[in-house]
Design a protein around this motif. Structure first.
Motif, PDB file in Angstrom:
ATOM      1  N   VAL A 126       1.451 -14.487   6.950  1.00 30.98           N
ATOM      2  CA  VAL A 126       0.538 -13.342   6.884  1.00 30.98           C
ATOM      3  C   VAL A 126       1.333 -12.054   6.991  1.00 30.98           C
ATOM      4  O   VAL A 126       2.192 -11.907   7.861  1.00 30.98           O
ATOM      5  CB  VAL A 126      -0.513 -13.408   8.018  1.00 30.98           C
ATOM      6  CG1 VAL A 126      -1.435 -12.195   7.973  1.00 30.98           C
ATOM      7  CG2 VAL A 126      -1.315 -14.693   7.929  1.00 30.98           C
ATOM      8  N   ASP A 127       1.070 -11.118   6.101  1.00 33.02           N
ATOM      9  CA  ASP A 127       1.709  -9.801   6.137  1.00 33.02           C
ATOM     10  C   ASP A 127       0.950  -8.926   7.127  1.00 33.02           C
ATOM     11  O   ASP A 127      -0.150  -8.448   6.848  1.00 33.02           O
ATOM     12  CB  ASP A 127       1.698  -9.165   4.740  1.00 33.02           C
ATOM     13  CG  ASP A 127       2.561  -7.904   4.665  1.00 33.02           C
ATOM     14  OD1 ASP A 127       2.602  -7.158   5.653  1.00 33.02           O
ATOM     15  OD2 ASP A 127       3.175  -7.684   3.607  1.00 33.02           O
ATOM     16  N   GLY A 128       1.547  -8.722   8.292  1.00 34.12           N
ATOM     17  CA  GLY A 128       0.875  -7.978   9.350  1.00 34.12           C
ATOM     18  C   GLY A 128       0.571  -6.544   8.982  1.00 34.12           C
ATOM     19  O   GLY A 128      -0.472  -6.000   9.369  1.00 34.12           O
ATOM     20  N   ASP A 129       1.484  -5.903   8.237  1.00 39.52           N
ATOM     21  CA  ASP A 129       1.261  -4.506   7.852  1.00 39.52           C
ATOM     22  C   ASP A 129       0.032  -4.358   6.951  1.00 39.52           C
ATOM     23  O   ASP A 129      -0.792  -3.448   7.133  1.00 39.52           O
ATOM     24  CB  ASP A 129       2.493  -3.958   7.129  1.00 39.52           C
ATOM     25  CG  ASP A 129       3.686  -3.797   8.063  1.00 39.52           C
ATOM     26  OD1 ASP A 129       3.451  -3.705   9.283  1.00 39.52           O
ATOM     27  OD2 ASP A 129       4.828  -3.770   7.577  1.00 39.52           O
ATOM     28  N   VAL A 130      -0.106  -5.262   5.976  1.00 36.98           N
ATOM     29  CA  VAL A 130      -1.271  -5.219   5.091  1.00 36.98           C
ATOM     30  C   VAL A 130      -2.547  -5.504   5.879  1.00 36.98           C
ATOM     31  O   VAL A 130      -3.583  -4.863   5.678  1.00 36.98           O
ATOM     32  CB  VAL A 130      -1.108  -6.226   3.933  1.00 36.98           C
ATOM     33  CG1 VAL A 130      -2.392  -6.297   3.101  1.00 36.98           C
ATOM     34  CG2 VAL A 130       0.067  -5.827   3.044  1.00 36.98           C
ATOM     35  N   LEU A 131      -2.468  -6.457   6.803  1.00 37.93           N
ATOM     36  CA  LEU A 131      -3.631  -6.801   7.619  1.00 37.93           C
ATOM     37  C   LEU A 131      -4.124  -5.594   8.408  1.00 37.93           C
ATOM     38  O   LEU A 131      -5.324  -5.325   8.469  1.00 37.93           O
ATOM     39  CB  LEU A 131      -3.279  -7.953   8.569  1.00 37.93           C
ATOM     40  CG  LEU A 131      -4.344  -8.349   9.591  1.00 37.93           C
ATOM     41  CD1 LEU A 131      -5.592  -8.856   8.898  1.00 37.93           C
ATOM     42  CD2 LEU A 131      -3.800  -9.403  10.552  1.00 37.93           C
ATOM     43  N   VAL A 132      -3.195  -4.863   8.996  1.00 39.90           N
ATOM     44  CA  VAL A 132      -3.575  -3.725   9.829  1.00 39.90           C
ATOM     45  C   VAL A 132      -4.050  -2.554   8.979  1.00 39.90           C
ATOM     46  O   VAL A 132      -5.119  -1.980   9.227  1.00 39.90           O
ATOM     47  CB  VAL A 132      -2.397  -3.303  10.728  1.00 39.90           C
ATOM     48  CG1 VAL A 132      -2.723  -1.986  11.446  1.00 39.90           C
ATOM     49  CG2 VAL A 132      -2.107  -4.395  11.750  1.00 39.90           C
ATOM     50  N   THR A 133      -3.264  -2.183   7.967  1.00 39.12           N
ATOM     51  CA  THR A 133      -3.548  -0.960   7.219  1.00 39.12           C
ATOM     52  C   THR A 133      -4.696  -1.090   6.231  1.00 39.12           C
ATOM     53  O   THR A 133      -5.428  -0.118   5.999  1.00 39.12           O
ATOM     54  CB  THR A 133      -2.297  -0.492   6.465  1.00 39.12           C
ATOM     55  OG1 THR A 133      -1.871  -1.534   5.571  1.00 39.12           O
ATOM     56  CG2 THR A 133      -1.170  -0.176   7.427  1.00 39.12           C
ATOM     57  N   LYS A 134      -4.877  -2.284   5.649  1.00 40.96           N
ATOM     58  CA  LYS A 134      -5.882  -2.421   4.596  1.00 40.96           C
ATOM     59  C   LYS A 134      -7.086  -3.270   4.986  1.00 40.96           C
ATOM     60  O   LYS A 134      -8.021  -3.398   4.203  1.00 40.96           O
ATOM     61  CB  LYS A 134      -5.243  -2.987   3.327  1.00 40.96           C
ATOM     62  CG  LYS A 134      -4.267  -2.005   2.677  1.00 40.96           C
ATOM     63  CD  LYS A 134      -4.026  -2.312   1.222  1.00 40.96           C
ATOM     64  CE  LYS A 134      -3.232  -1.215   0.546  1.00 40.96           C
ATOM     65  NZ  LYS A 134      -3.074  -1.446  -0.914  1.00 40.96           N
ATOM     66  N   VAL A 135      -7.070  -3.841   6.208  1.00 41.75           N
ATOM     67  CA  VAL A 135      -8.216  -4.639   6.643  1.00 41.75           C
ATOM     68  C   VAL A 135      -8.753  -4.142   7.978  1.00 41.75           C
ATOM     69  O   VAL A 135      -9.922  -3.752   8.088  1.00 41.75           O
ATOM     70  CB  VAL A 135      -7.852  -6.141   6.738  1.00 41.75           C
ATOM     71  CG1 VAL A 135      -9.048  -6.944   7.251  1.00 41.75           C
ATOM     72  CG2 VAL A 135      -7.405  -6.677   5.386  1.00 41.75           C
ATOM     73  N   LEU A 136      -7.915  -4.126   9.028  1.00 43.70           N
ATOM     74  CA  LEU A 136      -8.401  -3.808  10.364  1.00 43.70           C
ATOM     75  C   LEU A 136      -8.742  -2.327  10.538  1.00 43.70           C
ATOM     76  O   LEU A 136      -9.816  -1.992  11.055  1.00 43.70           O
ATOM     77  CB  LEU A 136      -7.366  -4.241  11.406  1.00 43.70           C
ATOM     78  CG  LEU A 136      -7.095  -5.744  11.483  1.00 43.70           C
ATOM     79  CD1 LEU A 136      -6.067  -6.046  12.578  1.00 43.70           C
ATOM     80  CD2 LEU A 136      -8.387  -6.525  11.746  1.00 43.70           C
ATOM     81  N   LEU A 137      -7.845  -1.443  10.132  1.00 39.80           N
ATOM     82  CA  LEU A 137      -8.129  -0.011  10.283  1.00 39.80           C
ATOM     83  C   LEU A 137      -9.347   0.441   9.474  1.00 39.80           C
ATOM     84  O   LEU A 137     -10.198   1.177   9.993  1.00 39.80           O
ATOM     85  CB  LEU A 137      -6.896   0.818   9.906  1.00 39.80           C
ATOM     86  CG  LEU A 137      -5.725   0.754  10.896  1.00 39.80           C
ATOM     87  CD1 LEU A 137      -4.573   1.625  10.428  1.00 39.80           C
ATOM     88  CD2 LEU A 137      -6.180   1.174  12.293  1.00 39.80           C
ATOM     89  N   PRO A 138      -9.481   0.015   8.195  1.00 38.43           N
ATOM     90  CA  PRO A 138     -10.716   0.367   7.477  1.00 38.43           C
ATOM     91  C   PRO A 138     -11.967  -0.201   8.145  1.00 38.43           C
ATOM     92  O   PRO A 138     -13.035   0.417   8.073  1.00 38.43           O
ATOM     93  CB  PRO A 138     -10.500  -0.252   6.089  1.00 38.43           C
ATOM     94  CG  PRO A 138      -9.025  -0.293   5.926  1.00 38.43           C
ATOM     95  CD  PRO A 138      -8.491  -0.599   7.293  1.00 38.43           C
ATOM     96  N   ALA A 139     -11.842  -1.366   8.795  1.00 36.97           N
ATOM     97  CA  ALA A 139     -13.010  -1.960   9.460  1.00 36.97           C
ATOM     98  C   ALA A 139     -13.512  -1.075  10.587  1.00 36.97           C
ATOM     99  O   ALA A 139     -14.715  -0.987  10.850  1.00 36.97           O
ATOM    100  CB  ALA A 139     -12.654  -3.339  10.005  1.00 36.97           C
ATOM    101  N   ILE A 140     -12.586  -0.392  11.265  1.00 44.64           N
ATOM    102  CA  ILE A 140     -12.969   0.500  12.358  1.00 44.64           C
ATOM    103  C   ILE A 140     -13.414   1.862  11.823  1.00 44.64           C
ATOM    104  O   ILE A 140     -14.401   2.444  12.277  1.00 44.64           O
ATOM    105  CB  ILE A 140     -11.788   0.670  13.334  1.00 44.64           C
ATOM    106  CG1 ILE A 140     -11.435  -0.686  13.969  1.00 44.64           C
ATOM    107  CG2 ILE A 140     -12.124   1.693  14.416  1.00 44.64           C
ATOM    108  CD1 ILE A 140     -10.163  -0.662  14.798  1.00 44.64           C
ATOM    109  N   ALA A 141     -12.666   2.357  10.841  1.00 44.34           N
ATOM    110  CA  ALA A 141     -12.930   3.712  10.358  1.00 44.34           C
ATOM    111  C   ALA A 141     -14.183   3.803   9.496  1.00 44.34           C
ATOM    112  O   ALA A 141     -14.911   4.805   9.563  1.00 44.34           O
ATOM    113  CB  ALA A 141     -11.714   4.212   9.561  1.00 44.34           C
ATOM    114  N   ALA A 142     -14.454   2.768   8.692  1.00 43.94           N
ATOM    115  CA  ALA A 142     -15.546   2.856   7.710  1.00 43.94           C
ATOM    116  C   ALA A 142     -16.906   3.153   8.340  1.00 43.94           C
ATOM    117  O   ALA A 142     -17.595   4.088   7.905  1.00 43.94           O
ATOM    118  CB  ALA A 142     -15.605   1.580   6.878  1.00 43.94           C
ATOM    119  N   PRO A 143     -17.365   2.391   9.364  1.00 42.76           N
ATOM    120  CA  PRO A 143     -18.690   2.704   9.917  1.00 42.76           C
ATOM    121  C   PRO A 143     -18.744   4.056  10.607  1.00 42.76           C
ATOM    122  O   PRO A 143     -19.786   4.722  10.602  1.00 42.76           O
ATOM    123  CB  PRO A 143     -18.939   1.561  10.912  1.00 42.76           C
ATOM    124  CG  PRO A 143     -17.590   1.014  11.228  1.00 42.76           C
ATOM    125  CD  PRO A 143     -16.769   1.200   9.995  1.00 42.76           C
TER     126      PRO A 143
END
Length: 418
Positions: A126-143
């Protein structure tokens, strides 16, 4: 045309099955507020959403490339791993649909893919950088972003329309809400259908049918678009009821603001290649719009259950996928056993859902626990016939009350003649 092995064919079919569940699971994102405010009839709303989901699938492949090229190491992934990932995602989608919780299909898929990849090849897959920048951070920021935008848009809408004719304003906002709902549907197809495209493309690469770093073939784009459109048309009525009447009391002005804000966030994220959750974006926008009207409320008991489901989605889907991958590791009979378990579990969940049917005939107006609580939320239909709260001036309520005010002079004139 790509050559297919049996396991690769099974993966493609399972991916389209996930796409189908994604469609009916996320119909509420586009059409819950439109249905709850009465801007469109339920069946018309889901039909419109289905068509636009299909169109949206052809607009971009950036999110698909994030999944097929960035999140996991595609060189070490076998088709069985992707199959296990889809099993975890589908089971989570069905469980949350059964209880009517608008969780993220996107994060279910991400969690399933991460869990299966880690179980197969370790954390390095798993690419941790992609996970954080393109999945986890948008999950928090979007709502948060969508919620703030919807709250400000709602307040601005009420402020600008304060002196407008009530009936004309209500009619105009309903029309605007239909247009914004169509935009959300288009954005949903652009973002969510691509996730299935990415999974199928990853499976084709893992099975040797496509070269590494390939974009999704046209047949993959078309099949993913059709699957999500069909699921959308059938309608996830349980989740539509939760999002449309359980979170807040939306008027047409607020529905328009919520859907426009959510669509803007989703389309921008799709352009940037973020694997955004449309559920998070729309839910945040709905809550923000609820707080944007003076006297508006958010039913936090429902919101809390949603937040818990959001937090559990990634780890729950990852755990289920990891277990499925472990069983698949025993060979063909293990893969067959997982497939039988998936089919049996899906049928069992469907049978449970038949005990209390929710469909287009009762999605609006049925009594729900949230609406029966003392501090709960009333639906738009109830708000239209109820007196407004003291000190609150609302154009829509005034428009509804205006016809009732015209007969009042008759009473004194009748008394005078006597």
């Amino acid at each position: 045309m790509e050559s297919f092995s049996l396991i690769l064919a099974i993966v493609v079919v399972t991916a389209l099955a996930f796409d189908f569940t994604n469609g009916f699971h996320d119909t509420a994102n586009a059409m819950a507020t439109t249905i709850s405010t009465g801007a469109l009839k339920p069946k018309v709303a889901v039909g419109m959403s289905a068509v636009l989901n299909l169109v949206g699938a052809f607009l971009s492949v950036e999110v698909a490339n994030t999944i097929s090229k960035g999140l996991v190491d595609e060189t070490g992934i076998r088709p069985e791993v992707i199959f296990a990932a889809l099993v975890g995602a589908i089971l989570w989608n069905l469980l949350t649909w059964l209880v009517g919780l608008p969780s993220s299909s996107s994060h279910a898929l991400m969690g399933g893919l991460i869990g299966a990849a880690v179980a197969s090849a370790g954390l390095g897959a798993v690419d941790g950088d992609v996970l954080v920048t393109k999945v986890l951070l948008p999950a928090i920021a979007a709502p948060i972003v969508a919620g703030l935008a919807a709250m400000l848009a709602s307040r601005m809408t009420y402020s600008l329309g304060r002196k407008a004719d009530g009936r004309a304003a209500a009619k105009g906002y309903r029309a605007g809400q239909i247009a914004s709902a169509g935009l959300v549907s288009l954005a949903h197809g652009t973002n969510d259908a691509q996730k299935t495209m990415g999974i199928i493309t990853l499976a084709l690469i893992a099975g040797g049918s496509l070269a590494p770093d390939s974009d999704p073939p046209v047949w993959v784009i078309l099949s993913a678009g059709l699957a999500i459109a069909l699921g959308t048309y059938l309608g996830g009525w349980r989740i539509i009821r939760t999002m449309g009447t359980g979170l807040t009391d939306l008027r047409p002005q607020q529905g328009f603001a919520a859907q426009t804000s959510a669509a803007t966030v989703i389309l921008a994220s799709s352009h940037l290649g973020f694997s955004l959750s449309t559920t998070h974006s729309v839910s945040g926008a709905v809550m923000g719009a609820g707080l944007g009207r003076k006297g508006g409320v958010v039913h936090w008991s429902t919101a809390t259950r949603m937040f818990v489901a959001w937090g559990l989605t990634l780890p729950a889907a990852a755990l289920a996928a990891a277990l499925a991958e472990w069983v698949c590791g025993f060979g063909d009979w293990g893969t067959a056993l997982v497939a039988v378990f998936l089919i049996g579990s899906s049928l069992a969940i469907w049978r449970l859902s038949r005990r209390q049917v929710v469909d287009h005939t009762n999605v609006v107006g049925a009594e729900t626990p949230e609406r029966s609580e003392p501090a709960g939320v009333v639906t738009t239909a109830m708000a239209a016939v109820s007196p407004p709260p003291a000190g609150v001036t609302e154009n829509l309520a005034a428009a509804v009350a205006a016809p009732a005010a015209t007969p009042e002079p008759k009473a004194p004139s009748a008394a005078t003649t006597v």
